[in-house]
Design an enzyme around this catalytic site. Sequence first.
Site, PDB file in Angstrom:
ATOM      1  N   ASP A 169       0.790  -1.241   0.000  1.00  0.00           N
ATOM      2  CA  ASP A 169       0.000   0.000   0.000  1.00  0.00           C
ATOM      3  C   ASP A 169       0.824   1.295   0.000  1.00  0.00           C
ATOM      4  OD1 ASP A 169      -1.712  -2.050   0.608  1.00  0.00           O
ATOM      5  OD2 ASP A 169      -2.474  -1.180   2.454  1.00  0.00           O
TER       6      ASP A 169
ATOM      7  N   GLU B  69     -10.484  -1.435   4.379  1.00  0.00           N
ATOM      8  CA  GLU B  69      -9.140  -0.929   4.620  1.00  0.00           C
ATOM      9  C   GLU B  69      -8.948   0.425   3.934  1.00  0.00           C
ATOM     10  OE1 GLU B  69      -6.197  -4.631   5.143  1.00  0.00           O
ATOM     11  OE2 GLU B  69      -6.770  -4.331   3.054  1.00  0.00           O
TER      12      GLU B  69
END
Length: 473
Positions: free
Chosen positions: A21, A195
């Site tokens: 990420d 998320e």
Amino acid sequence: MYDEQYRPQLHFSPKENWMNDPNGLVYYKGEYHLFYQYHPHSMVWGPMHWGHAVSKDLLHWEELPIALYPDELGQIFSGSAVVDTQNTSGLKTSDEDVMVAIFTHHGEDNEKQSIAYSNDRGITWVKYAGNPIIPNPGQKDFRDPKVFWHEESEKWVMSLASGDCIRFYGSPNLIDWELLSVFGSEYGAHGGVWECPDLIQLPVEGEDQKKWVLIVSINPGGPNGGSVVQYFVGEFDGVEFVCDDRPEVVKWADFGRDFYAAVTWSNFPEPIWIGWMSNWQYANQVPSEPFRSAMSIPRKLGLRRVDGEFTLVQSPIDLSSLFKKAVVSNETITLRPSEIYQVKLDNRPLFAKANVLNSTASEFLITFRGEQERLEIVFDQKRKEVRIDRRDSGQISFSELFASIDRMPLARLNDFTLILDKTSIELFVNQGNRVMTELFFPLESEFTLDFRALDGEVILENVELRHLESTWK
């Protein structure tokens, strides 16, 4: 260096080892900072650090030393960074504005939020002595804080993923936080854990209003399997987010298999985001070496009313500084069933775009073709969909979940923009109303790009095909 078989030439990737990420995206004094989930000791996921790179143009990146290391509170999971221009935190100790990173400390079944700060333009970081700033409330998944300054209520606002919903917190100083509200348990897709949230305000194109957009990644649960980004459009008053749509409405930001955890840069007036170009179904197995994973092309965000629905639209940042001499420029091309319009490709990335002037064909196909392998895009007018077929696209055996035909609904095709790198394709349709991002790993080195029409003709105008320079040079 940076010329390995599967090294992207347009997209950021670390010199070596694992990345996922994007984190801590922040702009300050001419530099875009990209932090990211990083495992410096392996090409597969492991104890998370914050890797760090900077750019002056969002295209050419310089990889810097690791910014944050794991410690006694845990691994350094995802989060965000802000420039505290008013020194609300009291952490400023130099002539520079203090940067504050807000991140998740991931311990064994215990996730909590912490901060670190930098007084030298983001180069070195000091963890706050009073961490964590938000302890765990008894929830397994409690992570990925994204923070911004909310002008109207004069406070910092945090979006935080909490199981399969989003908690909003408020703070006057980035240290003391209070729970404001919770959103999402009854809204959107819930095929997996939520998320990497982001809450941004966007003007509506052609209208005198702004709307709030809540971005949430979800894994698994994507329309084509695995990881995906969904979004909600509504209002935010500094306390609560209220969604405009019915609870059962699901809006996907990218219908491809390989765009995840996307968030926007803070301290920058234009909304620009970047995503991790992979999918948790096979991210640890993809065949790239000595690194694993890349980021998407940074994309400008907008909000447009399409068929009465507020739609998040995306367009790639300007790539013209990388343009080589045009292969095709501003041409009109008529495709008929008996003919294939073919362009031979060299081993550099390609930018392609065209408007569809008219189409009577049942299908319009764009094929990236070698001798034995192909990646095919099908615009299917009968089924009202776009398909990307990567079943014969080269290396596929590393995961039984990789070879796929992935689909995206599309009522009509007006235009397309295509960015083709060594191992990825990013497709923007109808001025960014619809987007697909897909990986592939070709084994061959010589390719052509074929354009075909089935059962009718397609007239393309303003066709532009350009090879692009590597951003590593």
